[in-house]
Design a protein around this motif. Structure first.
Motif, short mmCIF file in Angstrom:
data_model
loop_
_atom_site.label_atom_id
_atom_site.label_comp_id
_atom_site.label_asym_id
_atom_site.label_seq_id
_atom_site.Cartn_x
_atom_site.Cartn_y
_atom_site.Cartn_z
N UNK A 291 0.82 -1.21 0.00
CA UNK A 291 0.00 0.00 0.00
C UNK A 291 0.85 1.26 0.00
N UNK A 292 2.17 1.10 -0.22
CA UNK A 292 3.07 2.25 -0.25
C UNK A 292 3.50 2.52 -1.68
N UNK A 293 3.42 3.77 -2.10
CA UNK A 293 3.94 4.11 -3.42
C UNK A 293 4.86 5.31 -3.33
N UNK A 294 5.87 5.31 -4.19
CA UNK A 294 6.90 6.35 -4.17
C UNK A 294 6.73 7.22 -5.41
N UNK A 295 6.69 8.54 -5.20
CA UNK A 295 6.53 9.47 -6.32
C UNK A 295 7.66 10.49 -6.30
N UNK A 296 7.96 11.06 -7.46
CA UNK A 296 8.99 12.10 -7.49
C UNK A 296 8.45 13.38 -6.86
N UNK A 297 7.24 13.76 -7.20
CA UNK A 297 6.63 15.01 -6.75
C UNK A 297 5.49 14.61 -5.81
#
Ligand SMILES: [Zn+2]
Length: 320
Positions: free
Chosen positions: A213-219
């Motif tokens: 349930x974790x997501x990594x985004x640049x912005x």
């Protein structure tokens, strides 16, 4: 001269100024003021422009202060655009998001203004963009920095359940400006709200059962989306997409990627993917696009991008 007694600075070319002045007079009688009787709406960036266009239909002319495909956070306005803010029948914007637009609205005091921040409750930008993550800030929360609302996250449009309130508010303002259009605006707002509700439902079911349930985004633009669908966003660059992440921040994000089994680092279309790509290569994970819907290119629109975002999230999070 046409302008015997200008009531505010007129920066328009004379050829344009006459219809605008006449329109100003006509507005009282007819309630509309475009050359062709349409309401002139100026939106500050794409999602608000889309709502204004959908709700107003043929009875409005909508322009955006942010050019298509441009990144709206750091938009700068020409003197002509500032004059346009002054002359619009309705300005739809989001205070605290685009400093140049805030300034133009404050300077020109347009005749009617809809601030989206008045129809949705903005949430805090949280700690992701803090430079000193280990330091409890003792300073006044309301300390004036670059922006008045610098601590609030502007990206509410990425939670579709928050958008019907904007559609309704636009319909209300347009009805006041063009009472004959009341039924049309109400019907358009209802139809648009149904689409937002269906999208919300698709997100809710699509993101219900996921491996992670974790997501990594640049912005860090997806805090509202994460809140709504019980996900955890880890942003690399913070709320402002141009901010450079510190080495400490990159190390923190790397730990999250390893600990949570994150498969994908998301980047977006309007900002350079370099940081996301470098980090993903270092960690041996993939990259994919997650679009903050701040501007559109090609034939994409809010709904098609939101659906593509949902598909990308379902893949990255291993949702069933
Ligand atoms: Zn943004």
């Amino acid at each position: 001269m046409l302008f015997a007694r200008p009531r505010r600075p007129l920066l328009l070319a004379p050829a344009l100024a006459l219809p605008v002045l006449l329109a100003g007079c006509g507005a009282t009688a007819s309630g509309t003021s475009g050359d062709d009787g349409t309401v002139q709406v100026l939106a500050s960036f794409y999602p608000l422009q889309m709502v204004a266009q959908e709700v107003g239909g043929d009875r409005v002319q909508v322009e955006s202060l942010t050019p298509p495909g441009a990144e709206p956070h750091d938009v700068e306005l020409s003197p002509a655009q500032v004059a346009h803010v002054a002359d619009a029948d309705l300005v739809v914007y989001l205070s605290g998001f685009q400093a140049a637009v805030d300034d133009a609205v404050a300077q020109t005091e347009p005749s009617d203004v809809l601030d989206a921040a008045d129809v949705t409750t903005l949430i805090s930008g949280e700690g992701d963009e803090h430079d000193h993550a280990d330091d409890e800030h003792a300073e006044d929360e309301h300390a004036e920095e670059e922006h008045d609302h610098g601590s609030l996250d502007p990206h509410f449009w990425l939670d579709p359940s928050r958008m019907p309130a904007v559609a309704d508010a636009v319909a209300e303002h347009l009805t006041a400006l063009d009472p004959d259009g009341a039924d049309e605006f109400a019907a358009n707002a209802a139809a648009l709200s149904e689409r937002f509700t269906a999208l919300d439902e698709a997100y809710r079911t699509g993101l219900a059962e996921c491996g992670i349930r974790t997501f990594v985004t640049s912005h860090t633009a997806f805090g509202y989306l994460a809140d709504r669908y019980d996900l955890e966003e880890v942003g690399i660059s913070g709320i402002d997409p141009e901010a450079e992440p510190s080495p400490a921040r990159l190390a923190e994000v790397s730990d999250v990627v390893r600990d949570e089994g994150v498969t994908t680092i998301f980047f977006e279309t309007l900002v350079s993917p370099k940081v996301a790509e470098t980090l993903a290569a270092d960690l041996g994970v993939g990259t994919a696009v997650l679009d903050p819907i701040e501007g559109v290119t090609d034939d994409a629109d809010y709904f098609s991008i939101a659906e593509a975002n949902l598909d990308a999230l379902r893949v990255a999070l291993s949702c069933s």
